[in-house]
Every structure is written in C-alpha cells, then in structure tokens.
Design a protein around this motif. Structure first.
Motif, PDB file in Angstrom:
ATOM      1  N   VAL A   1      41.282  47.113  40.739  1.00 19.28           N
ATOM      2  CA  VAL A   1      41.745  45.742  40.904  1.00 19.28           C
ATOM      3  C   VAL A   1      42.849  45.483  39.873  1.00 19.28           C
ATOM      4  CG1 VAL A   1      41.105  43.306  40.934  1.00 19.28           C
ATOM      5  CG2 VAL A   1      39.452  45.030  41.690  1.00 19.28           C
ATOM      6  N   PRO A   2      44.096  45.309  40.290  1.00 21.39           N
ATOM      7  CA  PRO A   2      45.186  45.070  39.343  1.00 21.39           C
ATOM      8  C   PRO A   2      44.949  43.793  38.529  1.00 21.39           C
ATOM      9  CG  PRO A   2      46.038  45.624  41.520  1.00 21.39           C
ATOM     10  CD  PRO A   2      44.563  45.390  41.687  1.00 21.39           C
ATOM     11  N   PRO A   3      45.538  43.696  37.327  1.00 19.42           N
ATOM     12  CA  PRO A   3      45.296  42.543  36.463  1.00 19.42           C
ATOM     13  C   PRO A   3      45.508  41.168  37.112  1.00 19.42           C
ATOM     14  CG  PRO A   3      46.364  44.264  35.208  1.00 19.42           C
ATOM     15  CD  PRO A   3      46.341  44.736  36.645  1.00 19.42           C
ATOM     16  N   PRO A   4      46.584  40.929  37.889  1.00 14.47           N
ATOM     17  CA  PRO A   4      46.714  39.586  38.488  1.00 14.47           C
ATOM     18  C   PRO A   4      45.550  39.246  39.413  1.00 14.47           C
ATOM     19  CG  PRO A   4      48.806  40.745  38.576  1.00 14.47           C
ATOM     20  CD  PRO A   4      47.779  41.761  38.164  1.00 14.47           C
ATOM     21  N   GLN A   5      45.151  40.191  40.253  1.00 14.73           N
ATOM     22  CA  GLN A   5      44.027  39.945  41.160  1.00 14.73           C
ATOM     23  C   GLN A   5      42.725  39.791  40.381  1.00 14.73           C
ATOM     24  OE1 GLN A   5      46.480  42.075  41.689  1.00 14.73           O
ATOM     25  NE2 GLN A   5      47.305  41.553  43.703  1.00 14.73           N
ATOM     26  N   TRP A   6      42.552  40.608  39.338  1.00 14.71           N
ATOM     27  CA  TRP A   6      41.352  40.494  38.496  1.00 14.71           C
ATOM     28  C   TRP A   6      41.287  39.123  37.849  1.00 14.71           C
ATOM     29  CZ3 TRP A   6      40.229  39.412  33.461  1.00 14.71           C
ATOM     30  CH2 TRP A   6      38.942  39.751  33.012  1.00 14.71           C
ATOM     31  N   TYR A   7      42.419  38.661  37.330  1.00 15.54           N
ATOM     32  CA  TYR A   7      42.462  37.362  36.661  1.00 15.54           C
ATOM     33  C   TYR A   7      42.119  36.242  37.646  1.00 15.54           C
ATOM     34  CZ  TYR A   7      44.082  33.946  33.191  1.00 15.54           C
ATOM     35  OH  TYR A   7      44.143  32.924  32.273  1.00 15.54           O
ATOM     36  N   GLU A   8      42.704  36.302  38.858  1.00 19.81           N
ATOM     37  CA  GLU A   8      42.455  35.238  39.835  1.00 19.81           C
ATOM     38  C   GLU A   8      41.011  35.278  40.347  1.00 19.81           C
ATOM     39  OE1 GLU A   8      44.392  33.055  39.720  1.00 19.81           O
ATOM     40  OE2 GLU A   8      46.415  33.809  39.403  1.00 19.81           O
ATOM     41  N   LEU A   9      40.452  36.464  40.533  1.00 24.06           N
ATOM     42  CA  LEU A   9      39.043  36.560  40.910  1.00 24.06           C
ATOM     43  C   LEU A   9      38.157  35.979  39.808  1.00 24.06           C
ATOM     44  CD1 LEU A   9      38.974  40.165  42.418  1.00 24.06           C
ATOM     45  CD2 LEU A   9      38.502  38.057  43.683  1.00 24.06           C
TER      46      LEU A   9
ATOM     47  N   ARG B   1      38.982  33.645  37.773  1.00 20.21           N
ATOM     48  CA  ARG B   1      39.095  32.188  37.864  1.00 20.21           C
ATOM     49  C   ARG B   1      38.132  31.653  38.918  1.00 20.21           C
ATOM     50  NH1 ARG B   1      44.964  29.686  36.281  1.00 20.21           N
ATOM     51  NH2 ARG B   1      46.125  31.272  37.409  1.00 20.21           N
ATOM     52  N   LEU B   2      38.096  32.329  40.069  1.00 23.99           N
ATOM     53  CA  LEU B   2      37.216  31.876  41.141  1.00 23.99           C
ATOM     54  C   LEU B   2      35.748  31.942  40.730  1.00 23.99           C
ATOM     55  CD1 LEU B   2      38.917  33.520  44.266  1.00 23.99           C
ATOM     56  CD2 LEU B   2      39.083  31.147  43.499  1.00 23.99           C
ATOM     57  N   CYS B   3      35.423  32.848  39.801  1.00 25.66           N
ATOM     58  CA  CYS B   3      34.038  32.954  39.343  1.00 25.66           C
ATOM     59  C   CYS B   3      33.574  31.680  38.647  1.00 25.66           C
ATOM     60  CB  CYS B   3      33.882  34.148  38.403  1.00 25.66           C
ATOM     61  SG  CYS B   3      33.873  35.752  39.240  1.00 25.66           S
ATOM     62  N   GLN B   4      34.510  30.852  38.210  1.00 29.50           N
ATOM     63  CA  GLN B   4      34.149  29.566  37.618  1.00 29.50           C
ATOM     64  C   GLN B   4      33.685  28.561  38.679  1.00 29.50           C
ATOM     65  OE1 GLN B   4      33.974  28.780  34.446  1.00 29.50           O
ATOM     66  NE2 GLN B   4      35.849  29.200  33.294  1.00 29.50           N
ATOM     67  N   ILE B   5      33.965  28.866  39.955  1.00 24.99           N
ATOM     68  CA  ILE B   5      33.713  27.898  41.028  1.00 24.99           C
ATOM     69  C   ILE B   5      32.881  28.580  42.117  1.00 24.99           C
ATOM     70  CG2 ILE B   5      34.776  26.129  42.473  1.00 24.99           C
ATOM     71  CD1 ILE B   5      37.420  26.683  41.023  1.00 24.99           C
ATOM     72  N   PRO B   6      31.586  28.737  41.948  1.00 27.53           N
ATOM     73  CA  PRO B   6      30.774  29.485  42.916  1.00 27.53           C
ATOM     74  C   PRO B   6      30.486  28.742  44.212  1.00 27.53           C
ATOM     75  CG  PRO B   6      29.395  28.682  41.126  1.00 27.53           C
ATOM     76  CD  PRO B   6      30.799  28.369  40.742  1.00 27.53           C
ATOM     77  N   CYS B   7      30.732  27.437  44.267  1.00 28.94           N
ATOM     78  CA  CYS B   7      30.426  26.661  45.478  1.00 28.94           C
ATOM     79  C   CYS B   7      31.676  26.445  46.312  1.00 28.94           C
ATOM     80  CB  CYS B   7      29.812  25.320  45.117  1.00 28.94           C
ATOM     81  SG  CYS B   7      28.163  25.462  44.447  1.00 28.94           S
ATOM     82  N   PHE B   8      31.561  26.714  47.594  1.00 26.75           N
ATOM     83  CA  PHE B   8      32.703  26.598  48.500  1.00 26.75           C
ATOM     84  C   PHE B   8      33.227  25.169  48.553  1.00 26.75           C
ATOM     85  CE2 PHE B   8      34.485  26.334  52.892  1.00 26.75           C
ATOM     86  CZ  PHE B   8      35.515  27.234  52.713  1.00 26.75           C
ATOM     87  N   GLN B   9      32.346  24.201  48.591  1.00 27.94           N
ATOM     88  CA  GLN B   9      32.770  22.808  48.641  1.00 27.94           C
ATOM     89  C   GLN B   9      33.574  22.445  47.394  1.00 27.94           C
ATOM     90  OE1 GLN B   9      29.577  20.018  49.180  1.00 27.94           O
ATOM     91  NE2 GLN B   9      30.929  18.230  49.193  1.00 27.94           N
ATOM     92  N   ASP B  10      33.127  22.932  46.242  1.00 33.05           N
ATOM     93  CA  ASP B  10      33.862  22.695  45.003  1.00 33.05           C
ATOM     94  C   ASP B  10      35.241  23.350  45.053  1.00 33.05           C
ATOM     95  OD1 ASP B  10      31.631  21.394  44.152  1.00 33.05           O
ATOM     96  OD2 ASP B  10      31.178  22.757  42.498  1.00 33.05           O
ATOM     97  N   LEU B  11      35.301  24.574  45.585  1.00 35.79           N
ATOM     98  CA  LEU B  11      36.573  25.288  45.665  1.00 35.79           C
ATOM     99  C   LEU B  11      37.550  24.542  46.559  1.00 35.79           C
ATOM    100  CD1 LEU B  11      38.244  27.793  44.929  1.00 35.79           C
ATOM    101  CD2 LEU B  11      37.270  28.925  46.951  1.00 35.79           C
TER     102      LEU B  11
ATOM    103  N   HIS C   1      40.590  28.167  33.874  1.00 34.36           N
ATOM    104  CA  HIS C   1      40.632  29.483  33.256  1.00 34.36           C
ATOM    105  C   HIS C   1      39.563  30.384  33.876  1.00 34.36           C
ATOM    106  CE1 HIS C   1      43.761  29.215  30.418  1.00 34.36           C
ATOM    107  NE2 HIS C   1      43.186  28.340  29.603  1.00 34.36           N
ATOM    108  N   PRO C   2      39.724  31.680  33.725  1.00 35.57           N
ATOM    109  CA  PRO C   2      38.710  32.605  34.240  1.00 35.57           C
ATOM    110  C   PRO C   2      37.498  32.666  33.329  1.00 35.57           C
ATOM    111  CG  PRO C   2      40.426  33.829  33.139  1.00 35.57           C
ATOM    112  CD  PRO C   2      40.864  32.393  33.142  1.00 35.57           C
ATOM    113  N   LEU C   3      36.447  33.280  33.832  1.00 35.58           N
ATOM    114  CA  LEU C   3      35.318  33.613  32.977  1.00 35.58           C
ATOM    115  C   LEU C   3      35.776  34.625  31.954  1.00 35.58           C
ATOM    116  CD1 LEU C   3      32.409  34.149  35.539  1.00 35.58           C
ATOM    117  CD2 LEU C   3      32.843  32.127  34.155  1.00 35.58           C
ATOM    118  N   THR C   4      35.218  34.565  30.778  1.00 35.70           N
ATOM    119  CA  THR C   4      35.488  35.599  29.780  1.00 35.70           C
ATOM    120  C   THR C   4      34.226  36.420  29.608  1.00 35.70           C
ATOM    121  OG1 THR C   4      34.849  34.129  27.985  1.00 35.70           O
ATOM    122  CG2 THR C   4      37.165  34.183  28.577  1.00 35.70           C
TER     123      THR C   4
END
Length: 394
Positions: free
Chosen positions: A272-280, A282-292, A382-385
């Motif tokens: 997974v290249p760094p940009p895609q890793w970073y964006e994934l 970020r999405l890990c901060q928002i596990p609910c579809f409605q929230d996303l 921000h993404p999860l750290t």
C-alpha cells in the motif's frame, strides 16, 4: 500548463466506500458490537491500542485494486481506482452534455471556500488551452472514467432536469446491461473520447456531484521515475456494485474495511503506497458509514492541501515530511527540477524531540510510525497513529 506542474502527470482517483448490510466485524470482535451512533469525528490524531483494534466495527468497505506486476509505476500495489487525465475530460462537448441540467462555471458543484493556497491542479485556468471545463469538473470526469475502465463501475446518473444535486449523500448506481457495459468498457479503454459517446448512447451524465473533494498528493522527487499530481475524491455508495478488474492494469480487486487493508499491509499481504496508506488511516477514524457520509458532505466545499512529501534521511533511518511539520521547507521546489532531500547525522528521535510541530512518518528497518500533532487544515481529519511493522515478504 502551470510551471509548477510541468514535471508531473495530472491524475485523479476516487475512494469508493460502500455500505454493507451487516456490519463488517474485525475477526477478533464479537458479532454483537455495533458502530457508535453519534457523529463524532475526531480531528486530532488518535493513538490506538491493540484492544481498540480488536473491537472496532466497520459497517462499510472501500475498493482497492491491485496493480499489475508489469506496471511501470507502483507494480503490485493496492490503489484506489483512477488514472491520468485525458484531453477529452476537458472537452467542451461536456457542456452540451450537461446542459440544460446544470451550467458553467461550476456546474452546481458549489463554490469552494478555500481561496488562498488552492492546489494549482484545481485552480489553474484552462481557458487559454481552449477548454471551458474547470478542473474541479474535469478531474471528477477523469476519476469516473478511469474507475469504469479499471473496475467496470459506472458512476453516472440518467439525464433528469433539476436533479443534478440528488447525489449529495450515498448514491445508488443505475443498473445497465453488463454485456452492454463490457462492450463500452473496451471502447473507452482504447480511446478516452468514447466515454462521451457512452454517455450519449446511454443517455446519462457523469455523477460529478457524488464525488467530494478529499486531498491532493504529489509524487515525491526522491522516488525517481514517473511523477503524478493526483486529486483524491471520495464517493459513498449504498451497496457494493458489480466489480471486475480489467486484467491488464489491474489484476485483482478487494472490497474490505480500511482497517483490514492497514492490517494486511502490516502482515505483508498487501503493498500500500504512502498516500493510500495515509488516506486509509484517516478513514479508520470514521468506522460508521453514516458518519463518513456526513463528514464528507460537511467538508465537501472546504478544499484541500497540496501535499508534496519531503525525504528526511537520518543516521538510523528516514522519514517522509508532510506540510505543517517544523522541518518541512518553507518554499519547496514544486517544479521537480531538483531532488529535495534533508540529510542529518542525528537520529530520527533526536530530530523529532528538537521540534514541536510534527507531521511525518518515520521508517527504521521494517518499522514505521506516524507522528502528527498539528491541527488538520480545511476541517479534515488526521489518521490513526499506531506503531507498525511492515513485513516485506511479498
């Protein structure tokens, strides 16, 4: 073309997120757990524990495609669907296609609030090149066209006056005969101009309103080879559509939760290249579809930063510096005419402890860690750290 863009190929990609009927559950979680109901999207980075990772539940998946081993850029890598811009994406024929349903200059996309530091790829006036299509429209068309070429997913909507903005939330895709789409897919792969013909024949238009602006990444100069200036969009779907990799540029597709891609990368299952890793992340901060959906909609017109990673080489490893980090250059050379590296005889830890503003990924051997403590721009998240160990056994 803008002087600062001449060394990069312009491109667009889309993060496709789809709801799933039953919540996706991490393999270590119990089936009785549910997503948190209220919208509470943390802006700051959150350092997660293993217990959190074992219990988090996602009720949506995202699409990633595995690039071919023969690809000249990022072979084997998992990427979001997308590709380089075509002149046809800026064709004035699109004005005729969209009229009388919506009109220039912004095709009812709304006015982005970001005025200063607008990414050049979106801000540049293409009028002198003979196009009346603004970048924010053309790059959405590009992302939609490339998504169709690579995955067979057609993000369009039937022509219907006064209904252009109905794609504000999660969308339901129009169903077409798959044999008919397969025929058109081959034609569009051969010539991008055929995407205009497809829309005429099927009496539809690209659903540019369903794509929300997300981010803008430049390929760092230290990688060498091809460089891309890529606009990232996000699009929410009500359900997972029929998907099929093209067997040429892409050899496999995966609909999985963002966390599963992160953990698959950690176990060496995926590149997974760094940009895609970073964006994934970020999405890990928002596990609910409605929230996303709500988050994407709320910041749809806020804009995004142009991110140009800078290579920091220390005595015990290296790092990627992102805008906002205290060591990030004040005026980096966006032309790409010279390679930008920051070299130091100090360790990564020493360099980190000397500053107060952090926005970087540090690499030591097979381990890497994200450090970020700055406030995200344009109401982003921000993404999860987390501490990660990359298993490079692929």
């Amino acid at each position: 073309m803008n002087r600062d863009l001449k060394c990069w190929k312009e491109a667009a990609t889309v993060i496709l997120a789809s709801a799933v009927r039953n919540c996706f559950v991490n393999k270590n979680a119990t089936s009785t757990q549910t997503c948190r109901p209220p919208l509470l999207v943390p802006k700051r980075a959150r350092n997660v524990t293993q217990s959190w990772l074992e219990t988090v539940v996602f009720d949506y998946t995202v699409l990633m495609l595995q690039r071919s081993a023969k690809s000249s850029f990022m072979p084997h890598a998992q990427v979001f669907p997308g590709g380089t811009i075509s002149p046809s994406d800026f064709s004035n024929e699109w004005i005729q296609m969209f009229q009388p349903f919506c009109k220039p200059p912004n095709f009812e996309l709304g006015t982005v609030r970001q005025t200063a530091k607008r990414p050049p790829i979106l801000a540049m006036d293409r009028g002198r090149l003979g196009s009346e299509i603004p970048g924010e429209v053309a790059f959405r068309i590009c992302a939609i066209r490339e998504t169709f070429e690579e995955s067979g997913i057609l993000l369009v909507k039937p022509k219907a006056p006064g209904k252009c903005l109905k794609g504000q939330g999660a969308i339901t895709l129009t169903q077409y005969d798959q044999k008919e789409l397969a025929k058109w897919r081959l034609l569009v792969q051969k010539n991008a101009e055929n995407f205009i013909s497809l829309c005429r024949e099927l009496n539809c238009i690209p659903n540019i309103w369903a794509l929300k602006e997300w981010s803008n990444w430049l390929t760092p100069t230290f990688l060498g080879g091809k460089r891309f200036d890529t606009v990232f969009f996000i699009c929410c779907l009500q359900e997972i559509p029929f998907t099929l990799h093209d067997g040429y540029e892409t050899v496999q597709y995966n609909w999985m939760s963002p966390l599963d891609f992160i953990q698959g990368f950690n176990l060496g299952k995926f590149i997974v290249p760094p940009p895609q890793w970073y964006e994934l992340s970020r999405l890990c901060q928002i596990p609910c579809f409605q929230d996303l959906q709500q988050f994407s909609q709320d910041r749809a017109l806020e804009g995004c930063e142009q991110w140009f990673p800078i290579h920091l080489v220390a005595s015990d490893g290296y790092a990627f510096l992102y805008p906002g980090d205290e060591l990030y250059p004040e005026d980096p050379d966006y032309t790409g005419e010279k390679e930008i590296n920051i070299n130091s005889s100090k360790t990564l830890e020493q360099l980190r402890l000397e500053v107060t503003r952090l926005h970087r990924i540090e690499w030591r051997d097979r381990y890497f860690t994200l450090y970020v403590n700055i406030e995200p721009q344009y109401k982003h998240v921000h993404p999860l750290t987390m501490n990660m160990q990359f298993n490079s056994n692929l």
